[in-house]
Every structure is written in C-alpha cells, then in structure tokens.
Design a protein around this motif. Structure first.
Motif, PDB file in Angstrom:
ATOM      1  N   ALA C  61       0.781  -0.960  -0.344  1.00  0.00           N
ATOM      2  CA  ALA C  61       0.236  -0.212  -0.219  1.00  0.00           C
ATOM      3  C   ALA C  61       1.047   1.230   0.340  1.00  0.00           C
ATOM      4  O   ALA C  61       1.029   2.162  -1.077  1.00  0.00           O
ATOM      5  CB  ALA C  61      -1.087  -0.063   1.123  1.00  0.00           C
ATOM      6  N   ILE C  62       2.057   0.839   0.760  1.00  0.00           N
ATOM      7  CA  ILE C  62       2.966   1.983   0.918  1.00  0.00           C
ATOM      8  C   ILE C  62       3.353   2.739  -0.939  1.00  0.00           C
ATOM      9  O   ILE C  62       3.185   3.652  -1.018  1.00  0.00           O
ATOM     10  CB  ILE C  62       4.002   2.626   1.689  1.00  0.00           C
ATOM     11  N   ASN C  63       4.222   1.169  -0.911  1.00  0.00           N
ATOM     12  CA  ASN C  63       4.336   1.509  -2.342  1.00  0.00           C
ATOM     13  C   ASN C  63       3.606   2.186  -3.145  1.00  0.00           C
ATOM     14  O   ASN C  63       3.553   3.274  -4.169  1.00  0.00           O
ATOM     15  CB  ASN C  63       5.218   0.136  -2.795  1.00  0.00           C
ATOM     16  N   THR C  64       2.299   2.085  -3.475  1.00  0.00           N
ATOM     17  CA  THR C  64       1.214   2.264  -4.325  1.00  0.00           C
ATOM     18  C   THR C  64       1.322   3.457  -4.572  1.00  0.00           C
ATOM     19  O   THR C  64       1.147   4.507  -5.024  1.00  0.00           O
ATOM     20  CB  THR C  64      -0.326   1.024  -4.143  1.00  0.00           C
ATOM     21  N   LEU C  65       0.918   3.893  -2.460  1.00  0.00           N
ATOM     22  CA  LEU C  65       0.806   5.883  -2.732  1.00  0.00           C
ATOM     23  C   LEU C  65       2.150   6.236  -2.704  1.00  0.00           C
ATOM     24  O   LEU C  65       1.750   7.586  -3.747  1.00  0.00           O
ATOM     25  CB  LEU C  65       0.245   5.948  -1.127  1.00  0.00           C
ATOM     26  N   PHE C  66       3.392   5.444  -2.311  1.00  0.00           N
ATOM     27  CA  PHE C  66       3.928   6.157  -3.038  1.00  0.00           C
ATOM     28  C   PHE C  66       4.428   7.019  -4.479  1.00  0.00           C
ATOM     29  O   PHE C  66       4.691   7.736  -4.817  1.00  0.00           O
ATOM     30  CB  PHE C  66       5.935   5.690  -2.466  1.00  0.00           C
ATOM     31  N   VAL C  67       4.437   5.808  -5.056  1.00  0.00           N
ATOM     32  CA  VAL C  67       4.572   6.185  -6.463  1.00  0.00           C
ATOM     33  C   VAL C  67       3.341   6.790  -6.959  1.00  0.00           C
ATOM     34  O   VAL C  67       3.979   7.254  -8.430  1.00  0.00           O
ATOM     35  CB  VAL C  67       4.531   4.774  -7.483  1.00  0.00           C
ATOM     36  N   ALA C  68       2.321   6.651  -6.909  1.00  0.00           N
ATOM     37  CA  ALA C  68       1.079   7.926  -7.433  1.00  0.00           C
ATOM     38  C   ALA C  68       1.302   9.014  -6.980  1.00  0.00           C
ATOM     39  O   ALA C  68       1.022   9.561  -8.359  1.00  0.00           O
ATOM     40  CB  ALA C  68      -0.316   6.940  -6.818  1.00  0.00           C
TER      41      ALA C  68
END
Lengths: 361, 360, 263
Positions: C61-68
């Motif tokens: 989830a953190i990855n997803t938000l960070f990338v986004a």
C-alpha cells in the motif's frame, strides 16, 4: 491653423490584410478629444479590425496610429492609455466584480486604498453598487456589460473603445443603455469610439459618424451631416433610406423626376442620378395643391402603425397603373388616412439630397 | 522635432475637407465626402523577412522567435521524455522483432524473419496455425465484447438521457465510478460470483448445464461477463456524450415515417450518435483485443489471447524477440482499427472534456 | 420528452447491475465471517483488522501511494507544460495535427505494448546506469510516461474552452506577461490541472499491466499484490483489501468530476 491642438486619435493610411482578405485598405480617421464617434458598417467591412488596431490588439501592415501627437503604432496594447469593452464583455470568470474592475489598476500597481476608492466610484457611476462580490456567471447580460464598462473606465483611459455594445442586449434595454452611455460620457468627457452595424445606435449615441464598406471609410462627418447628406447609395441604404428617386437635369436648379419636376437646393454633380429624401422630411396635405413646385398628387397604398408614428406608403396618383416602388413617409401617430385616399405630397427642396455618382455602389 | 514630422493639425484637415465639399467637382476622381489621407510622416518600412518580425499574439506584442522559444521551453522536456521512453522504445521493439533468441536467453542481433514466420504458423513440425488462432480469437473476443457493449450501452445511455436533469447527475456518477475500478479486482470478483456454491453455478448444475459442484469458470461465459462488465463504461460514456445531444424531434419524425425499429435506428439514431459511437468502439475494441488480465484470471488455456501470449514471452518463455514480434502484430492491428474508423474526434478528447472520461 | 419503454429501463438497470455486481460482491465477501467457502456466515470486520496487521499488504500500500504521489507530481508538471507549449502558441496547422497524434498515442496504444516498450527501454538504460534496475525508479518513471498524455489532454481541453478574448482583455488592461500568467492564465487552467492530476493519480493507483512489467521485488504495488494472491489462493483479507482500494480510488474521481464541471 496656427494653434497646435491635441488631436486625440489620428489614424493614417492604415491597411491590414488577413491572408487573402483585405480587411482595411488605406484607412484614415481622426477623432477629437471628447467626441463620440461611431464606425458604422456591415459585417466584414473592417470596422472591428480598425478598432482592434486602435486598441493595440492587431498590428497594421501599413500606416500609423497617433495618440495626442505620439506615435503608438507599435506600442503594445498593455501600454496604451486605451481601453476596450469587448462584444462578449470578456469578463474574467474566476474573479468577482470588484476584482474584475480593479484588474487594470492592479496591473499598474496602484496603491490599494486608491483602488478601493476608484472601484467604488465607478461602480456607483454605472449603477452596480452592491454587486462587488458577485461573479460573472451570476450576472445578467446588461449587468455584465456595465461591469465591462466599469472595468475599462476605471482606468481613466484617453479613449474608450466599444465593440458592438448593444448587440447582446434585449431591445428594451438598448435605448436605456444608450442614454446611460451618453450620460457617462458627458460626465467623464472620455473620447468614445464605437463600432456597430445598427444605424439607430449611430443616430442616438454619437456626434460623429464614419461609414465603412469593404475596408474603406466611405464617409465621415458629424452624425447630422452624414444622415442628412449621405455620400452615395450604399451609405444612404445602410442608414435606412428607402426613397430613391431617379432624376435628370432640366436646368441648374430643376430636375425632372417620376413625380414631376423638382427644385433641388443642393446641386448634384451629375446630369442623371439618384436623389433621396428622408421619410420624416416629406410633407403631406390632405388636399392636393397642384401647380406649386415640388408638389405632386399621391395615392395612399398602405398605412402602418410603427411604434411611435405612422408609416405611409404612397405612389404617384396617375391614370396608368404602372407598378412602382412606393414612397415611404413618416407621420405622427394621429395622422389618419385610408388606402386609396388621395393626398398632396410635397418634397421640400432643401431636403432633396442628391447622391454622388462616383463612388461604390 | 521639426515641423514637418508632426502629424498634420486637425484644423487643417477640416478645412481641406470643407473645401472639397464646397468645390465643384469636375473630374470623376476624388469622391466628395471623404477624409483625405493626411501626409504620412516619413517612417521606416520594416523589412519583410525580418527575423525579429513582430506580431501580436493573444494581445502580446512579441516576435515569432520569442514565442517559439517559450513554447519549446515548455513542451520540450515532456516531448523529450516521451520520445526517449516511448517512441524510441517502440522503434526498438519493432527492430527487436527481427532478432532471435539465443540458447541462453540472450538476444542474437542478426536480421531474421523467423519470428514473423513463426507467427504465421511455421514451426519445426510443419505448419501450425496456433498463433494465428490466438490472433483471430483476440479479434473475435474483442468483436463480441464490443457488440455486446453496444447493445447494452444504447439503452443505458438513452435511459440516462431521458431522466430529469437532477437524476441524471446521479446516473452519470454511477456510470463513471466503475470505470475507475481496478481491472484485477473486477475480474477476480467474477471468480467469487461464479463460484461453485453461488446461485448461478448451482442453478446451472441443477439445469444440467455443468457438472455438480463445478464453478462457472474458466470458460467463455466467465470471460465475456468479465469483459463486458469491464468495458461497458468505456462504451457508454463516449456514447452518452452523443446521445445527450440527440435532437428528439428527429426521432419523433422517424417514428412517423418508418415502420420498423431497425429503420428508425438506422435513420434517426445512428447518424446522430455516430461520433460518440465511433469513439466508444475504438476505446472498447482496442483494449479488449489486447486484454490480458480478464482472460488470465477467468479464462483457461483455451481462452488465451494475444495479450496473454505476449506476457508469456516476456515472463516464462523469455523470448523477447518473439514477444516483440507479437507486440508488433498487436500494434499493427491497433493501427488498422484506427485507420478503419479514421476518427475525426480524437478519443483522447473525451478525457477531461466535461464528462471526465479517461480509461485504463 | 420521450415515451418510456420499460424494456429500455430494464436493460439500463441490468447494465448497471453488471457493472456493479463485481464490486458489490467483493464488498459483501469482505465482511463475511467465513474463511473458506462462499456461504454467508455473518457480518464481521476482522478481515479489515487483519489487513492492517499484514506487513506485506502495508508495504504494498505504501509503495502504491508513494509511486502514485511522486509520479502524479512529476506528470502534472510535465503534462501541463506540454499542453501549454503545444496549444498556447502559434504553430502552423500541420504541426497541430502532429501534436494531436503524439499526445494521443499513449491513450490509444494498448497498455501491454507500452508495458513492453518501457521494459525494453529500461533494459537499454540499465546499460548506462544501475538506477534503472527494476525497482521504484523504473516504476515511477513508467507511470509518469503514461500519465503525461492524460494530464496534457485534460489541460488542453480546458485551454481550448478559454477563448483569446480573455487574454486580450487582460493585455488591454495593462497586464504584463507575468501578471497575465499569474492572474489570468494560471487560475483559469487550474481546475484542468487539478483534474488532470486526479486523473493521473487514479490511473497510477489502478495500474496493473505496466507496473507488472516494470517493477522490482521491493516495489510491489497493490494491484500486483492482489493479482499474485489470486494465483496463490484468495483469502477474505484480499476481499477487504480490494474493497478498501475501491473506496480509496473513488475519492479523487469524485473530486475531479466536480472540478471539470465548474466553469
């Protein structure tokens, strides 16, 4: 001729071509301070282009524009003391009325206290006090126009340009707005230059008139001059004249027409040509008086009520029923006639206007 | 400032004009009532092909050069990015299709048409049209999906368009939200719905259509359910923008004129909705053709589409050149579809234009 | 306005159902108190609790938000600049057709081809520098690449709805280039910029294929995680996760919808 007067605006030899289309051909115009000048003409005649060149939104291919003896031809719009009221008003949709009006003052870094004062005053002048917080999409057409007007005038420009100011307004608003514009102009003394295709606006509002056609100014003068003595058929038709009379010269002062020989005060420079007479200038008497100069016997074809008067269409009363274009006469509302009635019609010699032969149309 | 460089005074002009007015005009030249052009003060005419040729753009007084410079400063970096990371790689990809895979998985940079041949069916054991089947199946699935979406989208958009304004907003929001639902989630959701203990599977088993206790997937039903439920918003949103602009009077007139519903549709509805329909078709068919997720999750080996095949080459098979050839084929088909429709309004315009469509 | 045919309404509702049934099903199962099987056993929120405790999921989830977030920021700047540079300056009309083509390519090209092309690009760039190993960097760069066009298109659409008159009026009112940009241009395109950003953000959150091809072991995003779980075996946690994802992605959409309707 020895005094140096500040001309106001002076355009000379202005030409502008867009691709293949020659919008303006060698146009010259001069406007004095404090005048209200209307540039009148059909769509495509170049009047808006001329206005934009004066505003600084177009660059002329040739010619010059001088303002108060200063050459502003290549001065950008943002540095000209000229402001425009656009046809679509071009209000900033993201700003409220106050910010719209204050825009020009803010752009010139006017101190805030001055801005507030000036904006309030101008809004009062255009009768929009209390509307400061409204946004353009909440305003009616007439209100938007007043904001556009205020936004331009608050900068105290030397010239105010108006592009078809009445075109987006309802008919009943038009005369009201025209009156207000006159009042404002008198009060502020700003030079106004309007562009329109409606000859009624020209009549009501301005004191000088320029008629344009296909990129050229055909006639320029005071409104009265142009209306009473149109230069040629095009101008006359555009101003709304309908009574065109073919005339041929009999003597220096007498010309023969379909309606009989007529005395003409204003001598034409031709032997055969057209004369116009404005509908309001024709005189009628219920009883015919044959034999006098410029009288003829007419027969009423139709009587139409026209708001603030009567339109009477009549033809020459003769035995042969040759179809002809009727003469239009404007009379007071209480003037009663019936179809078929015979009248005496008088064309006052001072109001018979010969049209120039040697011009367009 | 010398006397002659000043503009002529206004009085002088008026006098001249009046003189003309009262004069007897003899020759035919100068028309009587027109302002004479005043004497033009000497001015330097700007040279025609000046590099610093000034113009006015959006009210600003500037040169074409300066404008171009600014434009490039703004658009340059993004264009560079897209070129380096998209355009060039696509070219590389095309080139890659003509190389082959070496024994250790590396790329042998020798021009070869092996990949193309393989695509068209040449194998070591004779002609095998397996890959052609896959391509054909991709086109077929895309076609069926598109047709089903069109059949459903027309009534849907008509229904929305005939709602009162207030309700329409809710319908549109409802239409937009599924658009943004993750494809993976939507696909696997069908696994749940079509699962063995769920009503649809139980009913089918009871009717003898499938084995007892079997799920309704993998199979064409599952795949098409997944595809249509995924792509319906893609079709409906662009179509809606056309449908909401329909002139209903034409429809009424058609009802009077034509007997069959088919004729009414053809003459009154189709012409008016053509732009939206075209966009919807493109935006549905092309991604459907290249779909990977839905068929991977809901379809079995028999439902392999070109997208799955490509993924296989880059994952398990490690045959990049062949994968590149497949991608090239897919790209070719895409361009073909676009050319066939020769869309006038670019589908991208749907993005952000009022109705805020976009797609994934 | 029109006669209402019941069959039209019927199909309309059916279509809506078809689109929503998957999401609703997932949501329902996310609160189903059953580990296996698909029969209803009662309402529970424990799967959501387990969700929050799952390290891998939180990481993803953190990855997803960070990338986004990062990719949206970059793409918004680049996309806006692209739209401005292409559509606010006097290019000859032939250029405009070329621009339209270029901008629309990422929008029309199937994402699997873009995924493959990007993977190829990173492979080539890896020869230059190790930062292009499959990982966060490649993921962000990949996302930005497809986001730029979408942002540019939204901003372009906004630009086109503003006529030249507003700019001319600003100049007529003594605005300098900077004043004009700051007070007129920027505020007027701001809704477009924000809408474009929201669009880009959602696209990034939802992306599967491009991320799938261009991620590294340390940069797994939620869609990839969910996909892997499907292969591994679905658990109710995943349903909870999916439902959460659905709700979270709906928010920027609604914001962007609001914004593109304003002026």
């Amino acid at each position: 001729m020895t005094d140096q007067i500040n001309v106001g605006l002076l355009c000379g030899g202005v030409s502008k071509t867009f691709g293949n289309h020659k919008a303006l051909i060698d146009v010259s115009l001069s406007v004095n301070k404090g005048e209200i000048v209307t540039i009148l003409g059909p769509s495509g005649c170049g009047k808006t282009t001329l206005l934009r060149i004066i505003a600084g939104l177009e660059l002329p291919d040739n010619g010059f524009v001088f303002l108060d003896s200063e050459d502003i031809t290549r001065v950008p719009a943002s540095k000209r003391p000229i402001n425009t009221v656009f046809q679509s008003y071009a209000l900033f949709p993201h700003l409220d009325v106050f910010s719209n009006v204050a825009f020009g003052l803010q752009a010139r870094k006017t101190p805030k206290s001055d801005i507030v004062l000036k904006v309030r005053n101008i809004l009062a002048l255009v009768r929009l006090d209390g509307m400061e917080k409204r946004f353009p999409h909440e305003l009616s057409g007439g209100q938007k126009q007043r904001v556009a007007l205020a936004r331009a005038l608050v900068n105290e420009p030397k010239i105010l340009l108006l592009d078809e100011p009445m075109s987006a307004l309802d008919a009943h608003l038009r005369s009201q707005v025209q009156e207000e514009l006159r009042t404002i102009q008198k009060k502020l003394g700003t030079t106004f230059i309007l562009v329109t295709h409606d000859q009624n606006e020209a009549k009501r509002l301005s004191n000088h008139l320029a008629v344009m056609h296909e990129g050229k100014i055909i006639q320029f003068g005071t409104t009265e001059e142009v209306f009473t003595k149109p230069a040629n058929k095009f101008v006359a038709e555009f101003l709304g004249a309908t009574n065109f009379i073919d005339a041929s010269r009999v003597s220096d002062t007498v010309y023969d027409t379909h309606y009989g020989p007529m005395l003409v005060n204003d001598k034409p420079n031709w032997n055969n040509g057209k004369i116009i007479i404005w509908p309001e200038r024709i005189q009628i008497r219920a009883d015919a008086v044959p034999g006098e100069n410029n009288w003829f016997s007419g027969k009423v074809m139709d009587r139409l009520f026209n708001g603030d008067g009567v339109d009477i269409l009549l033809v020459k009363d003769s035995d042969d029923d040759v179809p002809e274009k009727p003469i239009l006469v404007k009379a007071k509302p209480d003037f009663q006639v019936e179809s078929g009635q015979r009248l005496g019609v008088f064309f006052p010699p001072e109001h018979l206007v010969p049209l120039d032969k040697h011009t367009l149309n | 400032m010398g006397q002659d460089s000043r503009p002529p005074k206004i009085r002088a002009q008026e006098t001249t004009a009046k003189e003309i007015l009262t004069q007897e005009t003899t020759a035919n030249e100068a028309p009587a009532r027109q302002i004479q052009a005043p004497i033009v003060p000497p001015k330097d005419k700007p040279s025609a092909k000046d590099k610093t040729k000034t113009l006015i753009w959006l009210g600003e007084f500037t040169t074409r050069f300066s404008l171009r410079l600014r434009a490039l400063a703004l658009a340059g970096p993004p264009l560079l990015w897209l070129t380096l990371l998209l355009a060039l790689p696509c070219l590389l990809l095309t080139g890659l299709a003509f190389t082959s895979r070496g024994p250790y998985g590396e790329i042998v940079f020798e021009l070869t048409f092996d990949n193309l041949a393989r695509l068209f069916g040449r194998t070591n054991f004779g002609w095998s049209p397996a890959f052609l089947y896959i391509i054909a199946r991709s086109l077929w699935v895309a076609l069926v999906t598109t047709v089903l979406c069109v059949l459903l989208a027309y009534p849907l958009t008509f229904h929305i368009a005939t709602r009162p304004a207030k309700k329409r907003v809710y319908w549109l929001i409802l239409l937009v939200v599924p658009f943004w639902t993750n494809v993976v989630v939507r696909a696997y959701a069908w696994l749940l719905i079509l699962g063995p203990q769920m009503p649809p599977a139980q009913l089918s088993a009871a009717l003898g259509l499938i084995r007892d206790g079997a799920p309704l997937y993998p199979g064409p039903l599952a795949v098409y359910l997944g595809m249509v439920s995924t792509f319906l918003p893609f079709m409906a949103l662009p179509l809606y923008t056309s449908v909401e602009r329909i002139n209903w009077e034409i429809l009424e007139a058609a009802k009077d004129l034509y007997g069959t519903r088919y004729m009414i549709f053809k003459q009154a509805i189709l012409p008016q909705t053509r732009p939206g329909l075209a966009v919807g078709i493109i935006v549905t068919f092309v991604p459907a053709m290249a779909m990977f997720v839905v068929t991977d999750i809901l379809g079995g080996a028999k439902s392999m589409l070109i997208g799955n095949l490509i993924q296989q080459q880059f994952a398990q098979a490690r045959d990049w050149p062949f994968g590149a050839a497949l991608s090239g084929a897919l790209m070719f088909m895409t361009l073909l579809i676009l050319a066939i429709f020769r869309y006038r309004q670019r589908p991208g315009e749907r993005v952000g234009g009022g109705l805020f469509t976009g797609f994934r | 306005m029109k006669q209402k045919r019941p069959i039209v309404a019927l199909i309309a509702f059916f279509s809506m159902a078809l689109m929503y049934v998957p999401s609703i099903a997932v949501a329902v199962f996310s609160v189903n108190d059953a580990i296996y099987g698909l029969t209803w056993r009662g309402f529970t929120l424990r799967w959501y609790q387990k969700l929050i405790q799952n390290e891998y999921i939180i990481d993803a989830a953190i990855n997803t938000l960070f990338v986004a977030t990062v990719s949206t920021l970059i793409a918004t700047v680049l996309g806006t600049a692209l739209a401005l540079g292409l559509y606010r300056f006097p290019w000859p009309p032939s250029c405009h057709r070329l621009f339209d083509l270029v901008i629309n390519i990422p929008v029309v090209v199937p994402d699997i081809i873009m995924a493959v092309a990007l993977a190829l690009a990173f492979n080539a760039l890896r020869l230059l520098s190790k930062t292009f190993d499959m990982g966060m960097v490649t993921l962000v760069v990949a996302h930005v690449t497809f986001q730029i066009s979408f942002v540019a298109l939204v901003v372009k659409s906004r630009l086109e709805s503003l006529g030249p008159e507003t700019d001319e009026a600003a100049r007529d009112l003594y605005a300098s280039s900077f004043f004009h940009f700051r007070r007129v241009t920027l505020p007027l395109i701001r809704p477009g910029i924000i809408a474009g950003a929201m669009l880009a953000f959602t696209l990034s959150l939802d992306d599967f294929i491009i991320s799938f091809f261009n991620h590294g072991p340390d940069s797994i995003t939620l869609p990839i995680f969910i996909y892997a779980s499907i292969k591994r075996g679905l658990t109710p946690e995943i349903h909870a996760l999916s439902t959460a994802v659905l709700i979270v992605t709906a928010i920027p959409i609604i914001i962007a919808e609001r914004l593109t309707r304003k002026f």
